[in-house]
Design a protein around this motif. Structure first.
Motif, mmCIF file in Angstrom:
data_model
loop_
_atom_site.group_PDB
_atom_site.id
_atom_site.type_symbol
_atom_site.label_atom_id
_atom_site.label_comp_id
_atom_site.label_asym_id
_atom_site.label_seq_id
_atom_site.Cartn_x
_atom_site.Cartn_y
_atom_site.Cartn_z
ATOM 1 N N SER A 264 0.818 -1.216 0.000
ATOM 2 C CA SER A 264 0.000 0.000 0.000
ATOM 3 C C SER A 264 0.847 1.259 0.000
ATOM 4 C CB SER A 264 -0.924 0.002 1.227
ATOM 5 O OG SER A 264 -1.793 -1.112 1.204
ATOM 6 N N GLY A 265 2.179 1.086 0.081
ATOM 7 C CA GLY A 265 3.071 2.238 0.022
ATOM 8 C C GLY A 265 3.403 2.858 1.357
ATOM 9 N N PHE A 266 3.110 2.143 2.462
ATOM 10 C CA PHE A 266 3.379 2.679 3.792
ATOM 11 C C PHE A 266 4.499 1.903 4.481
ATOM 12 C CE2 PHE A 266 -1.254 3.553 3.235
ATOM 13 C CZ PHE A 266 -1.139 4.941 3.121
ATOM 14 N N GLY A 267 5.209 2.614 5.385
ATOM 15 C CA GLY A 267 6.278 1.973 6.136
ATOM 16 C C GLY A 267 5.963 1.836 7.608
ATOM 17 N N SER A 268 4.967 2.595 8.115
ATOM 18 C CA SER A 268 4.621 2.554 9.535
ATOM 19 C C SER A 268 3.115 2.673 9.705
ATOM 20 C CB SER A 268 5.295 3.704 10.296
ATOM 21 O OG SER A 268 6.685 3.686 10.127
ATOM 22 N N ALA A 269 2.634 2.073 10.792
ATOM 23 C CA ALA A 269 1.212 2.164 11.122
ATOM 24 C C ALA A 269 1.061 2.346 12.622
ATOM 25 C CB ALA A 269 0.466 0.913 10.668
ATOM 26 N N LEU A 270 0.085 3.140 13.006
ATOM 27 C CA LEU A 270 -0.220 3.397 14.413
ATOM 28 C C LEU A 270 -1.725 3.312 14.595
ATOM 29 C CD1 LEU A 270 0.176 4.560 17.324
ATOM 30 C CD2 LEU A 270 0.193 6.840 16.273
ATOM 31 N N ALA A 271 -2.178 2.480 15.520
ATOM 32 C CA ALA A 271 -3.611 2.342 15.801
ATOM 33 C C ALA A 271 -3.878 2.742 17.239
ATOM 34 C CB ALA A 271 -4.069 0.907 15.555
ATOM 35 N N VAL A 272 -4.948 3.488 17.463
ATOM 36 C CA VAL A 272 -5.330 3.953 18.789
ATOM 37 C C VAL A 272 -6.805 3.653 19.004
ATOM 38 C CG1 VAL A 272 -5.375 5.910 20.389
ATOM 39 C CG2 VAL A 272 -3.691 5.854 18.544
ATOM 40 N N ARG A 273 -7.116 2.979 20.094
ATOM 41 C CA ARG A 273 -8.521 2.673 20.387
ATOM 42 C C ARG A 273 -9.233 3.913 20.913
ATOM 43 N NH1 ARG A 273 -7.988 -1.519 23.628
ATOM 44 N NH2 ARG A 273 -8.417 -0.585 25.637
ATOM 45 N N PHE B 198 -3.284 5.512 11.830
ATOM 46 C CA PHE B 198 -2.456 6.479 11.119
ATOM 47 C C PHE B 198 -1.384 5.728 10.337
ATOM 48 C CE2 PHE B 198 -4.134 8.479 14.918
ATOM 49 C CZ PHE B 198 -4.643 9.679 14.434
ATOM 50 N N PHE B 199 -1.104 6.202 9.147
ATOM 51 C CA PHE B 199 -0.141 5.535 8.264
ATOM 52 C C PHE B 199 0.834 6.563 7.718
ATOM 53 C CE2 PHE B 199 -4.182 3.333 8.138
ATOM 54 C CZ PHE B 199 -3.826 2.020 8.414
ATOM 55 N N ALA B 200 2.118 6.157 7.647
ATOM 56 C CA ALA B 200 3.153 7.039 7.111
ATOM 57 C C ALA B 200 4.059 6.252 6.186
ATOM 58 C CB ALA B 200 3.954 7.663 8.247
ATOM 59 N N HIS B 201 4.704 6.955 5.263
ATOM 60 C CA HIS B 201 5.588 6.288 4.314
ATOM 61 C C HIS B 201 6.905 5.877 4.957
ATOM 62 C CE1 HIS B 201 2.835 7.217 1.082
ATOM 63 N NE2 HIS B 201 2.830 8.492 1.450
ATOM 64 N N ASP B 202 7.384 6.650 5.921
ATOM 65 C CA ASP B 202 8.632 6.342 6.616
ATOM 66 C C ASP B 202 8.475 5.065 7.425
ATOM 67 O OD1 ASP B 202 10.909 6.279 8.271
ATOM 68 O OD2 ASP B 202 11.048 8.462 8.280
ATOM 69 N N SER B 203 9.496 4.216 7.421
ATOM 70 C CA SER B 203 9.420 2.949 8.155
ATOM 71 C C SER B 203 9.570 3.132 9.658
ATOM 72 C CB SER B 203 10.493 1.972 7.655
ATOM 73 O OG SER B 203 11.784 2.519 7.861
ATOM 74 N N LYS B 204 9.953 4.330 10.112
ATOM 75 C CA LYS B 204 10.048 4.614 11.546
ATOM 76 C C LYS B 204 9.460 5.992 11.823
ATOM 77 C CE LYS B 204 14.138 1.740 12.387
ATOM 78 N NZ LYS B 204 15.518 1.700 12.913
ATOM 79 N N ALA B 205 8.179 6.139 11.457
ATOM 80 C CA ALA B 205 7.559 7.465 11.465
ATOM 81 C C ALA B 205 6.883 7.830 12.775
ATOM 82 C CB ALA B 205 6.533 7.556 10.336
ATOM 83 N N PHE B 206 6.720 6.873 13.688
ATOM 84 C CA PHE B 206 5.950 7.159 14.887
ATOM 85 C C PHE B 206 6.795 7.006 16.146
ATOM 86 C CE2 PHE B 206 2.677 5.736 11.790
ATOM 87 C CZ PHE B 206 1.981 6.935 11.701
ATOM 88 N N PRO B 207 7.617 8.012 16.462
ATOM 89 C CA PRO B 207 8.346 8.008 17.720
ATOM 90 C C PRO B 207 7.385 8.265 18.885
ATOM 91 C CG PRO B 207 8.656 10.092 16.617
ATOM 92 C CD PRO B 207 7.891 9.210 15.667
ATOM 93 N N LEU B 208 7.918 8.276 20.093
ATOM 94 C CA LEU B 208 7.066 8.431 21.278
ATOM 95 C C LEU B 208 6.274 9.735 21.251
ATOM 96 C CD1 LEU B 208 9.405 7.064 24.103
ATOM 97 C CD2 LEU B 208 7.441 5.940 23.023
ATOM 98 N N GLN B 209 6.865 10.810 20.732
ATOM 99 C CA GLN B 209 6.149 12.083 20.685
ATOM 100 C C GLN B 209 4.914 11.981 19.793
ATOM 101 O OE1 GLN B 209 8.399 15.340 19.094
ATOM 102 N NE2 GLN B 209 6.682 16.780 19.173
ATOM 103 N N ALA B 210 5.060 11.349 18.642
ATOM 104 C CA ALA B 210 3.919 11.200 17.736
ATOM 105 C C ALA B 210 2.848 10.312 18.348
ATOM 106 C CB ALA B 210 4.392 10.616 16.406
ATOM 107 N N ILE B 211 3.264 9.267 19.053
ATOM 108 C CA ILE B 211 2.307 8.380 19.715
ATOM 109 C C ILE B 211 1.540 9.140 20.796
ATOM 110 C CG2 ILE B 211 2.071 6.314 21.138
ATOM 111 C CD1 ILE B 211 4.580 5.230 19.690
#
Length: 266
Positions: free
Chosen positions: A121-130, A158-171
């Motif tokens: 799908s062209g993404f490198g990272s995914a973040l899911a929040v309930r 949330f989806f990003a192209h970077d394979s390490k796009a969700f550091p603790l600040q983004a989370i």
């Protein structure tokens, strides 16, 4: 990777706890409100975390097909795939196991089929929040993360192209925004449900009025009881394979003065 419950300022709602997103103004349906929510969510995380993200939302409601919406077609396709395969971060958080799930594609060996689909799908990272809705029950005492059937549940992804796009600040930003999103989504669900109930009630009242007036006409013409008049309508309905209301409305339309009209709150 799962993350523990937040503490301190991260646990709280946005700075103004009374603030809610306007998901209703200009939205005629719940689907339109969900579209507003994913657009606002993507914009917030992108602005505060400094990354370009796509966003999607999955909403499960009792006796309804799960609602899936996203900011792009690729996001929606990925969420549809995860729903069908029951594998991935959204599935994890909606099962009640963890409030947050993060997949950094490089070096992360969980959900390998999902990881491959994420890359396609062209993404490198995914973040899911309930999103903890009022009817979203916690995991049971056995700790297996199951939920009672028939409960409403939702998650933002949330989806990003970077394979390490969700550091603790983004989370942390995503989790903080989730408190606002939850409140806003709950209000939208409640309002749209109330609108639907009002529409159904108005339709039922209109239907009952047409049938009652038609029965009155039959009673006057045949000098019979209400039960007998309704039986005549019911037999005509069965014989013609149409609803009793339709038979009643056709009878009233043939009256010299035309069919009477009901006005319930209009």
């Amino acid at each position: 990777m799962p993350h523990p419950e937040p503490t301190g300022r991260e646990r709280g709602a946005p700075r103004n706890p009374a603030l809610v997103l306007d998901l209703v103004n200009g939205a005629q349906t719940l689907s339109e409100s969900l579209d507003l929510l994913v657009a606002a969510s993507a914009g917030h995380v992108a602005a505060t975390a400094g990354i370009d993200v796509g966003c999607g939302l999955v909403l499960h409601q009792p006796k309804r097909t799960p609602a899936i919406t996203g900011t792009t077609v690729e996001v929606e396709r990925l969420l549809d795939w995860e729903r069908d395969m029951a594998e991935g971060p959204v599935t994890d958080v909606m099962s009640g196991g963890h409030p947050v799930a993060v997949l950094q594609r490089n070096g992360d060996f969980r959900w390998q089929n999902y990881s491959a689909q994420l890359q396609l799908s062209g993404f490198g990272s995914a973040l899911a929040v309930r999103l903890r809705l009022d009817t979203d029950l916690p995991a049971d005492n056995q700790g297996n993360g199951s939920k009672e059937p028939g409960q409403t549940a939702a998650a933002l992804a949330f989806f990003a192209h970077d394979s390490k796009a969700f550091p603790l600040q983004a989370i942390a930003e995503a989790r903080t925004f989730a408190a606002l999103a939850t409140k806003s989504l709950q209000m939208a669900i409640n309002l749209h449900a109330a609108r639907s109930l009002a529409t159904d009630l108005r339709s039922a009242l209109d239907s009952r009025t047409s049938i009652n007036v038609a029965c009155g006409v039959i009673m006057a013409q045949n000098r019979c009881s209400y039960e007998e008049a309704f039986s005549i309508l019911a037999k005509a309905s069965s014989h013609r394979n149409i609803k009793v209301r339709k038979v009643a409305e056709e009878l009233l339309d043939r009256l010299p003065e035309g069919a009477p009209r009901s006005h319930f709150g209009r």
